[in-house]
Design a protein around this motif. Structure first.
Motif, mmCIF file in Angstrom:
data_model
loop_
_atom_site.group_PDB
_atom_site.id
_atom_site.type_symbol
_atom_site.label_atom_id
_atom_site.label_comp_id
_atom_site.label_asym_id
_atom_site.label_seq_id
_atom_site.Cartn_x
_atom_site.Cartn_y
_atom_site.Cartn_z
ATOM 1 N N LEU A 149 -6.947 -3.240 -6.902
ATOM 2 C CA LEU A 149 -6.059 -4.149 -6.157
ATOM 3 C C LEU A 149 -5.932 -5.493 -6.888
ATOM 4 N N LYS A 150 -7.071 -6.033 -7.289
ATOM 5 C CA LYS A 150 -7.116 -7.320 -7.975
ATOM 6 C C LYS A 150 -6.335 -7.253 -9.297
ATOM 7 N N THR A 151 -6.579 -6.187 -10.050
ATOM 8 C CA THR A 151 -5.928 -6.028 -11.357
ATOM 9 C C THR A 151 -4.413 -5.916 -11.212
ATOM 10 N N VAL A 152 -3.984 -5.146 -10.232
ATOM 11 C CA VAL A 152 -2.545 -4.948 -10.004
ATOM 12 C C VAL A 152 -1.895 -6.260 -9.555
ATOM 13 N N LEU A 153 -2.525 -6.924 -8.573
ATOM 14 C CA LEU A 153 -1.899 -8.135 -8.031
ATOM 15 C C LEU A 153 -1.821 -9.250 -9.079
ATOM 16 N N ARG A 154 -2.874 -9.354 -9.913
ATOM 17 C CA ARG A 154 -2.837 -10.343 -10.996
ATOM 18 C C ARG A 154 -1.676 -10.087 -11.952
ATOM 19 N N GLN A 155 -1.468 -8.808 -12.292
ATOM 20 C CA GLN A 155 -0.393 -8.455 -13.215
ATOM 21 C C GLN A 155 0.979 -8.740 -12.589
ATOM 22 N N VAL A 156 1.106 -8.394 -11.323
ATOM 23 C CA VAL A 156 2.366 -8.662 -10.627
ATOM 24 C C VAL A 156 2.638 -10.166 -10.629
ATOM 25 N N LYS A 157 1.588 -10.945 -10.416
ATOM 26 C CA LYS A 157 1.711 -12.411 -10.421
ATOM 27 C C LYS A 157 2.206 -12.915 -11.787
ATOM 28 N N VAL A 158 1.599 -12.397 -12.863
ATOM 29 C CA VAL A 158 1.989 -12.797 -14.217
ATOM 30 C C VAL A 158 3.478 -12.485 -14.442
ATOM 31 N N TRP A 159 3.887 -11.285 -14.034
ATOM 32 C CA TRP A 159 5.289 -10.899 -14.229
ATOM 33 C C TRP A 159 6.236 -11.785 -13.424
ATOM 34 N N ARG A 160 5.872 -12.028 -12.165
ATOM 35 C CA ARG A 160 6.755 -12.846 -11.328
ATOM 36 C C ARG A 160 6.845 -14.280 -11.857
ATOM 37 N N ASP A 161 5.728 -14.800 -12.332
ATOM 38 C CA ASP A 161 5.735 -16.143 -12.915
ATOM 39 C C ASP A 161 6.599 -16.205 -14.168
ATOM 40 N N ALA A 162 6.731 -15.066 -14.847
ATOM 41 C CA ALA A 162 7.562 -15.019 -16.051
ATOM 42 C C ALA A 162 9.022 -14.724 -15.700
ATOM 43 N N GLY A 163 9.316 -14.689 -14.411
ATOM 44 C CA GLY A 163 10.702 -14.477 -13.992
ATOM 45 C C GLY A 163 11.098 -13.020 -13.881
ATOM 46 N N LEU A 164 10.142 -12.117 -14.049
ATOM 47 C CA LEU A 164 10.438 -10.689 -13.904
ATOM 48 C C LEU A 164 10.292 -10.279 -12.439
ATOM 49 N N GLN A 165 10.989 -9.211 -12.063
ATOM 50 C CA GLN A 165 10.933 -8.796 -10.655
ATOM 51 C C GLN A 165 10.514 -7.337 -10.514
ATOM 52 N N PRO A 166 9.211 -7.083 -10.650
ATOM 53 C CA PRO A 166 8.750 -5.699 -10.528
ATOM 54 C C PRO A 166 8.940 -5.154 -9.108
ATOM 55 N N LYS A 167 9.282 -3.885 -9.011
ATOM 56 C CA LYS A 167 9.363 -3.208 -7.701
ATOM 57 C C LYS A 167 7.946 -3.077 -7.137
ATOM 58 N N PRO A 168 7.826 -2.758 -5.840
ATOM 59 C CA PRO A 168 6.493 -2.665 -5.227
ATOM 60 C C PRO A 168 5.567 -1.681 -5.938
ATOM 61 N N VAL A 169 4.288 -2.051 -5.996
ATOM 62 C CA VAL A 169 3.277 -1.185 -6.603
ATOM 63 C C VAL A 169 2.383 -0.625 -5.491
ATOM 64 N N ALA A 170 2.228 0.701 -5.454
ATOM 65 C CA ALA A 170 1.369 1.345 -4.458
ATOM 66 C C ALA A 170 -0.008 1.593 -5.053
ATOM 67 N N VAL A 171 -1.039 1.159 -4.331
ATOM 68 C CA VAL A 171 -2.425 1.330 -4.771
ATOM 69 C C VAL A 171 -3.105 2.373 -3.872
ATOM 70 N N ASN A 172 -3.821 3.322 -4.501
ATOM 71 C CA ASN A 172 -4.576 4.327 -3.743
ATOM 72 C C ASN A 172 -5.849 3.698 -3.186
ATOM 73 N N ILE A 173 -6.143 3.983 -1.929
ATOM 74 C CA ILE A 173 -7.350 3.440 -1.311
ATOM 75 C C ILE A 173 -8.271 4.611 -0.928
ATOM 76 N N THR A 174 -9.556 4.497 -1.288
ATOM 77 C CA THR A 174 -10.488 5.589 -0.980
ATOM 78 C C THR A 174 -10.682 5.718 0.532
ATOM 79 N N ALA A 175 -11.066 6.933 0.916
ATOM 80 C CA ALA A 175 -11.086 7.293 2.341
ATOM 81 C C ALA A 175 -11.933 6.341 3.196
ATOM 82 N N LYS A 176 -13.173 6.174 2.811
ATOM 83 C CA LYS A 176 -14.076 5.396 3.656
ATOM 84 C C LYS A 176 -13.634 3.932 3.730
#
Ligand code: C2E
Ligand code: MG
Ligand code: MG
Ligand code: MG
Length: 277
Positions: A95-122
């Motif tokens: 989650l942290k890795t994905v959100l950081r990357q999305v932040k970097v892209w958005r700050d650079a003016g890019l507009q990535p589509k939503p990213v889905a992260v898999n969450i373990t069952a428990k």
């Protein structure tokens, strides 16, 4: 003579169990190290709207290449992580890795589509999950709809109030939720229809047999059910043009698979984002 004949398979059996346990322990220790030292990576697999062929989002998939163990498959180490209580740590790292990357892209003016992260069952029944996500989104000043979550059918069926709380909180915030590997669990349809979810993902085993004439009525039934309870459908594991055509004809809205794109590195995704803007 007799003892030898019976002893050999027994010894092999012990050796197999021993090797298996050793391997699991090595993976567990290696994974702890990898999480602490940021040695994992995340790739993104594009998802498409089948009719328009337009990019609709990405799924984040974790990858691990260890210097000693080699490349370990995610279904292997995610299962081990879950068994030794590392699921939450792994999810949070992704989650942290994905959100950081999305932040970097958005700050650079890019507009990535939503990213889905898999969450373990428990982890999905952990009341802290939603707080962790909200905290990260706030910290990075990201809108909630840049993130989506994938949970397995089994999680959603585990009738726990904290799961429902997480589902409700995420959904209310605008974080869309998909039920992954749909059709492989033992969902009660009446319970499923009551859950606040946005998508079901048809498991790739059904998709891949479609063009051999198998599972057509099953996939049709899933699509009809999804329409009745007003959730979207994503087909996973689309590998051929025929599968893609059949699914489009049947009214499946979204899909992902090697036919469209393989899981792709952040830097290659960045290049695609830059080209299309
Ligand atoms: P999943 O969430 O159902 O992910 C779909 C799997 O199908 C991925 O395998 C993906 O690489 C693969 N795939 C995509 N397109 C195709 C295709 O056209 N054909 C075929 N045969 N396969 C395709 P992967 O990356 O090996 O992951 C396996 C499972 O491990 C995932 O299944 C998920 O349950 C788990 N996993 C992977 N990454 C993460 C993660 O970051 N966090 C958690 N909690 N689990 C993860
Ligand atoms: Mg998934
Ligand atoms: Mg899946
Ligand atoms: Mg799967």
């Amino acid at each position: 003579f007799d003892a030898k004949q019976q002893g050999l398979p027994l010894r092999l059996y012990h050796a197999d169990i021993h090797n298996d346990l050793t391997r699991r322990l090595e993976i567990e220790q290696g994974l702890r190290r990898a999480l602490d030292q940021d040695l994992l990576t995340v790739v993104l697999q594009p998802k498409y709207q089948l009719g328009s062929q337009q990019l609709s989002g990405y799924e984040a998939l974790v990858r691990w290449h260890d210097a000693q163990l080699g490349t370990v498959a995610p279904d292997v180490f995610v299962a081990i992580a879950e068994a030794v209580n590392l699921g939450k740590k792994l999810d949070c790292w992704v989650l942290k890795t994905v959100l950081r990357q999305v932040k970097v892209w958005r700050d650079a003016g890019l507009q990535p589509k939503p990213v889905a992260v898999n969450i373990t069952a428990k982890h999905f029944s952990d009341p802290a999950l939603y707080e962790f996500i909200q905290h990260k989104l706030n910290l990075l000043a990201l809108p909630a709809d840049c993130l989506q979550l994938e949970i397995t059918e089994g999680v959603a069926m585990d009738n726990s109030p904290t799961i429902l709380d997480n589902l409700t909180a995420c959904r209310h915030a605008g974080i869309k939720i998909a039920i992954d590997d749909f059709g492989t669990g033992y969902s009660s349809l009446s319970y499923l229809t009551s859950l606040p979810i946005d998508y079901i993902k048809i498991d790739k085993t059904f998709v891949q047999q479609l063009d051999k004439g198998h599972n057509l009525s099953l996939v049709k039934a899933m699509l009809a059910m999804a329409q009745a309870i007003e959730v979207g459908v994503i087909a996973e594991g689309i590998e051929t043009a025929e599968q893609q055509m059949l699914l489009t004809e049947l009214g499946c809205e979204f899909g992902q698979g090697y036919f469209y794109a393989k899981p792709t590195s952040f830097s290659d995704i960045e290049q695609q984002l830059t080209v299309t803007e």
